[in-house]
Design an enzyme around this catalytic site. Structure first.
Site, PDB file in Angstrom:
ATOM      1  CE  LYS A  54     -29.297 -16.029  24.050  1.00 36.21           C
ATOM      2  NZ  LYS A  54     -30.533 -16.294  24.807  1.00 36.21           N
ATOM      3  CG  ASP A 216     -37.592  -7.591  31.880  1.00 37.53           C
ATOM      4  OD1 ASP A 216     -36.796  -7.087  31.058  1.00 37.53           O
ATOM      5  OD2 ASP A 216     -37.553  -8.786  32.214  1.00 37.53           O
ATOM      6  CB  SER A 313     -23.148 -12.320  26.559  1.00 34.93           C
ATOM      7  OG  SER A 313     -23.587 -11.106  25.985  1.00 34.93           O
TER       8      SER A 313
END
Lengths: 328, 328
Positions: A54, A216, A313
């Site tokens: 990030k 989703d 990640s």
């Protein structure tokens, strides 16, 4: 339809990040290769600054602020790692940051975010209840009141371009991959990764991986529109997103082969594998891609014989929870 | 008195290990540097094959067996990592191995040792009670019966020379260290490290670190003779040795500045630091050197301003115990 980012945006982001972000190593494991029959190349973003990819997206966005924007500062809402990434990037660039975080975020992430803000006047953490309040509305209100620029965690071209630099580096280091596995939350990482991977390695298969409880994006691909779900109950807190972004989803539709899902139990076994065999601490969300091949995922293609890049990640875990998962 | 090994033996060992052992990376941490005021360079032997530096010494010794010795095979007794190192080295060199292990060794180490022996006829694990039986006597008896060559875990010139290659690599990668911190069990690693470090960096201070409960080498240096102690109760199972070796101790006397001690509580805090901040799994014994500077050790010199190499000796932990230490 033109996608929100192109490879040039990712290359420009790589230039901004040079000397600021870590160029993380690519890890391998004979045991993992033997177990899967594939050749696995793990991009170690858990060793990135603040412990997750990030940092790349947040820094790339904040580095492009105007002088006025820098003066007022940045606001972000995040389930964890985007918070730390924004707080650290803001301090490195000398601007205030307000971080809107869920009050049940891992204590280690709250503490780390506040630590990254230290010494930067005008910075603070604002807490909210993620089951009853709308973090986006809270963020927009504070942004208006204080004149701050809102940087969302994924649905932003500069954030997406920054995230794509991880895959850019991986493909530079291991050019002959035929498959890339990337975790999917809001889709910023996989969108950037897919653009980078297809530019450097046309024909590569990029697969997304979501937690079973929060699929989703898998649903959205099946229906051809962005599906909204309730906040999913999963230990993969970085993937507790309710929907893809309006900028990330078209990229996923265009460049991602499919989205697979893995269970929390598979994530825990994968965390144990990384700790026991590779001596690495990888957080649940960071294990999504690896679990899809080490543990198997419903609907997955044959992995044997492939050369597979896997983005790990992040590695930011609350030690109490992590220790319990290892000891179980 | 001539020491058991010289730098030439270590350089020859490095030649035998080239392409077989991993050249492990040197890790750094801004947080560790800020906390200590020193520049720390961690030699990551927890990322070595089989998860510890012990592979270096075992392989270096076994690679020098005659054809007759290879046919009969090797026997070793070990509290853990030397067991795995010998089993793996023997299989790589195509010879049988018998490993004499304490019955209360971490289950992960027992399982890993047996896994390394798989497919190698004549190989087995023999268990003993470390509080009532003499492992050396058991080892010698089997060695005689089967014609096997006994390779002890530390008191052997070829083992010591192999272990020294870790420090050799560290000093090649970071030449301007002024201090080196090494854990001390039987003294094989620190003896090899001290010879390598003084050869490459004359004037370097080499400090040993033992668990508080098992400070036999510290006592031995004070008295000028090898002190024997009861098997110490410490979580640092790799340092549960009762005495230095007759070959390692003279090297320690000649080349080591002193031995410091740290508590089990300090080791646990250091394990938590490595997991939380550096995302690395380091076993208790592997944390001894780091704990002496991160946590402080009685009698330690001023570390601030120094450039300190620290050998992280291994990462083999039983996940159940490790998880409990992290969660505590």
């Amino acid at each position: 339809m033109t996608l929100a980012i192109q490879i040039d945006h990712i290359r420009a982001a790589a230039g901004r990040l040079a000397g600021v972000a870590h160029r993380t190593p690519v890890l391998t494991s004979d045991t993992a290769n033997q177990r899967t029959g594939a050749q696995l190349f793990f991009k170690a973003e858990h060793l990135q600054r603040m412990g997750a990819f990030k940092f790349r997206g947040a820094y790339n966005a904040l580095a492009q602020f105007t002088a006025d924007q820098r003066r007022a500062g940045v606001i972000a809402f995040s389930s964890g790692n985007h918070a730390q990434a924004t707080a650290l990037s803001a301090r490195l660039l000398g601007m205030p940051s307000v971080i809107v975080m869920p009050q049940d975020a891992p204590p280690a992430k709250l503490a780390a975010t506040r630590a990254y803000q230290e010494g930067q006047p005008g910075s603070e953490v604002v807490l909210y209840d993620r089951y009853t309040e709308d973090r986006e509305a809270i963020g927009r209100r504070i942004a208006e009141q204080r004149g701050m620029t809102l940087i969302p965690p994924y649905d932003h071209p500069q954030v997406m371009a920054g995230q794509g630099t991880a895959a850019l580096e991986l493909l530079e280091d291991v050019p002959d991959l035929d498959t890339l596995l990337v975790c999917v939350g809001g889709g910023g990482l996989i969108a950037g990764s897919a653009v980078a991977a297809h530019a450097l390695r046309p024909g590569i298969e990029v697969w997304g991986v979501e937690p079973e409880a929060g699929n989703d994006t898998q649903q959205s691909l099946a229906l051809g529109r962005i599906v909204h779900i309730e906040t999913p109950a999963t230990i993969a807190d970085g993937a507790q997103t309710q929907h893809s972004g309006t900028l990330t989803f078209p990229v996923i539709q265009a460049l991602v082969r499919g989205v697979l899902t893995v269970s929390d139990a598979q994530l825990i076994r994968t965390m144990r594998f990384f700790a026991e065999r590779m001596k690495q601490v990888v957080e649940p969300t960071g294990c999504l891609g690896a679990a899809a091949v080490l543990e198997g995922a419903a609907g997955a293609p044959e992995w044997r014989g492939r050369r597979i890049g896997v983005v790990l990640s992040g590695g930011n875990v609350d030690l109490a929870r992590y220790g319990a998962w290892l000891a179980a």
